[in-house]
Enzyme design. Sequence first.
Site, PDB file in Angstrom:
ATOM      1  N   GLU A 150      -4.611  -2.865  18.319  1.00 23.90           N
ATOM      2  CA  GLU A 150      -4.110  -1.485  18.164  1.00 23.90           C
ATOM      3  C   GLU A 150      -3.594  -0.931  19.496  1.00 23.90           C
ATOM      4  O   GLU A 150      -2.691  -0.110  19.533  1.00 23.90           O
ATOM      5  CB  GLU A 150      -5.239  -0.572  17.686  1.00 23.90           C
ATOM      6  CG  GLU A 150      -5.702  -0.852  16.278  1.00 23.90           C
ATOM      7  CD  GLU A 150      -4.753  -0.250  15.265  1.00 23.90           C
ATOM      8  OE1 GLU A 150      -4.388   0.919  15.416  1.00 23.90           O
ATOM      9  OE2 GLU A 150      -4.377  -0.969  14.335  1.00 23.90           O
TER      10      GLU A 150
ATOM     11  N   CYS B 234      -5.552  -6.465   3.074  1.00 23.90           N
ATOM     12  CA  CYS B 234      -6.586  -6.064   4.032  1.00 23.90           C
ATOM     13  C   CYS B 234      -7.826  -6.863   3.671  1.00 23.90           C
ATOM     14  O   CYS B 234      -8.293  -6.805   2.524  1.00 23.90           O
ATOM     15  CB  CYS B 234      -6.860  -4.562   3.884  1.00 23.90           C
ATOM     16  SG  CYS B 234      -8.267  -3.954   4.832  1.00 23.90           S
TER      17      CYS B 234
ATOM     18  N   HIS C   1      -5.160  -8.171  11.252  1.00 20.01           N
ATOM     19  CA  HIS C   1      -4.712  -7.899  12.627  1.00 20.01           C
ATOM     20  C   HIS C   1      -4.637  -9.182  13.466  1.00 20.01           C
ATOM     21  O   HIS C   1      -3.918  -9.223  14.459  1.00 20.01           O
ATOM     22  CB  HIS C   1      -5.680  -6.954  13.341  1.00 20.01           C
ATOM     23  CG  HIS C   1      -5.420  -5.502  13.101  1.00 20.01           C
ATOM     24  ND1 HIS C   1      -5.515  -4.931  11.860  1.00 20.01           N
ATOM     25  CD2 HIS C   1      -5.066  -4.506  13.943  1.00 20.01           C
ATOM     26  CE1 HIS C   1      -5.245  -3.630  11.965  1.00 20.01           C
ATOM     27  NE2 HIS C   1      -4.973  -3.358  13.222  1.00 20.01           N
TER      28      HIS C   1
ATOM     29  N   CYS D 222      -8.817 -11.397   9.019  1.00 16.52           N
ATOM     30  CA  CYS D 222      -8.467 -10.005   9.306  1.00 16.52           C
ATOM     31  C   CYS D 222      -6.964  -9.992   9.529  1.00 16.52           C
ATOM     32  O   CYS D 222      -6.438 -10.839  10.271  1.00 16.52           O
ATOM     33  CB  CYS D 222      -9.197  -9.525  10.559  1.00 16.52           C
ATOM     34  SG  CYS D 222      -8.671  -7.879  11.095  1.00 16.52           S
TER      35      CYS D 222
ATOM     36  N   ASP E  87      -2.903  -1.733   3.075  1.00 12.91           N
ATOM     37  CA  ASP E  87      -3.814  -2.128   4.162  1.00 12.91           C
ATOM     38  C   ASP E  87      -4.387  -0.861   4.775  1.00 12.91           C
ATOM     39  O   ASP E  87      -3.821   0.232   4.616  1.00 12.91           O
ATOM     40  CB  ASP E  87      -3.068  -2.936   5.232  1.00 12.91           C
ATOM     41  CG  ASP E  87      -3.998  -3.391   6.362  1.00 12.91           C
ATOM     42  OD1 ASP E  87      -5.198  -3.637   6.096  1.00 12.91           O
ATOM     43  OD2 ASP E  87      -3.553  -3.465   7.517  1.00 12.91           O
ATOM     44  N   SER E  88      -5.489  -1.017   5.497  1.00 15.76           N
ATOM     45  CA  SER E  88      -6.041   0.129   6.208  1.00 15.76           C
ATOM     46  C   SER E  88      -5.072   0.603   7.297  1.00 15.76           C
ATOM     47  O   SER E  88      -5.178   1.733   7.745  1.00 15.76           O
ATOM     48  CB  SER E  88      -7.384  -0.255   6.832  1.00 15.76           C
ATOM     49  OG  SER E  88      -7.214  -1.379   7.675  1.00 15.76           O
TER      50      SER E  88
HETATM   51  N1  DGL Z   1      -6.988  -4.558   7.978  1.00 10.54           N
HETATM   52  C1  DGL Z   1      -8.376  -4.798   8.320  1.00 10.54           C
HETATM   53  C2  DGL Z   1      -8.764  -6.196   7.843  1.00 10.54           C
HETATM   54  O1  DGL Z   1      -7.933  -7.014   7.511  1.00 10.54           O
HETATM   55  C3  DGL Z   1      -8.628  -4.658   9.802  1.00 10.54           C
HETATM   56  C4  DGL Z   1      -8.507  -3.241  10.322  1.00 10.54           C
HETATM   57  C5  DGL Z   1      -9.653  -2.337   9.902  1.00 10.54           C
HETATM   58  O2  DGL Z   1     -10.812  -2.554  10.305  1.00 10.54           O
HETATM   59  O3  DGL Z   1      -9.370  -1.394   9.151  1.00 10.54           O
HETATM   60  O4  DGL Z   1      -9.930  -6.483   7.794  1.00 10.54           O
END
Ligand code: DGL
Length: 271
Positions: free
Chosen positions: A152, A75, A192, A190, A12-13
Amino acid sequence: MSEERLKIGVFDSGFGGLTVLRALLRRLPELDFLYLGDTARLPYGSKSQSTIARYALSSTRFLIEQGAEFLVIACNTASALALDEIRASTTLPVLGVIDTGVNEAQSGTRTRDILVIGTDATIGSHAYARASRARGLRAMEKACPLLVPLVEEGWTDHPVAAEVVRIYLSELLAQAAVAGLKPDTLVLGCTHYPLLRGAIEAAVPPGIRVIDSAEATADRVARTLEPRPESAAGTGERRFFATDSVEKFQSLGTRFLGSSIRNIELVDLGG
Ligand code: DGL
């Protein structure tokens, strides 16, 4: 793939993919897991397709170098904008979260109209709208760029987060009504957003089912790996990699994973 414990690489990011890892660990505790959060380059959701693809490719290459034999792209932004490039770069099985989320929506919707929220990049790619159309569903999508920074910041139970969620969702519901849709499902596009589930469920009418792809993705991985070798038992190894502060990964990541995180290694994947 090796005869022994399979190593699953989860990428994931940042931290959000830990919600997917949490579901995977519940179903497949005996396997080894490598998790990479590309926290130095987060957020991906506000970046261009070519940058997202470059970051996602270097991240998945790293996991493969560490021995991953199966890749889960936990992600939405990378799944929406870089899945083809990742698949083209390796012979390993690669699973993204968009199809699994839409499959889950398809299995529960009666009206066949769904709502999707995600980052700017995910929504701009219309990956959810395409996947929905391919299954005979109509999707109304909305970018909610303020939600990732709120999570975050740890403001998941904060009144400001609840108000931002309420504004985004009331706009989305109004757009859906104007377009003549009767949505009964909201997809959290997403990784998050499951952390804001309480505020999200409070902001939609009671008849709307809120789904995230974590459980569906874990189910799909488990089904893909059937039958697993009988020798697979016990608890596998977990390794965590972050490209920025290990301390932040430990404190924020614990909230996403639902249990404490040890063994975090700092890695430098460049810019
Ligand atoms: N993990 C990203 C997603 O699921 C969200 C966080 C980001 O923008 O890097 O889209």
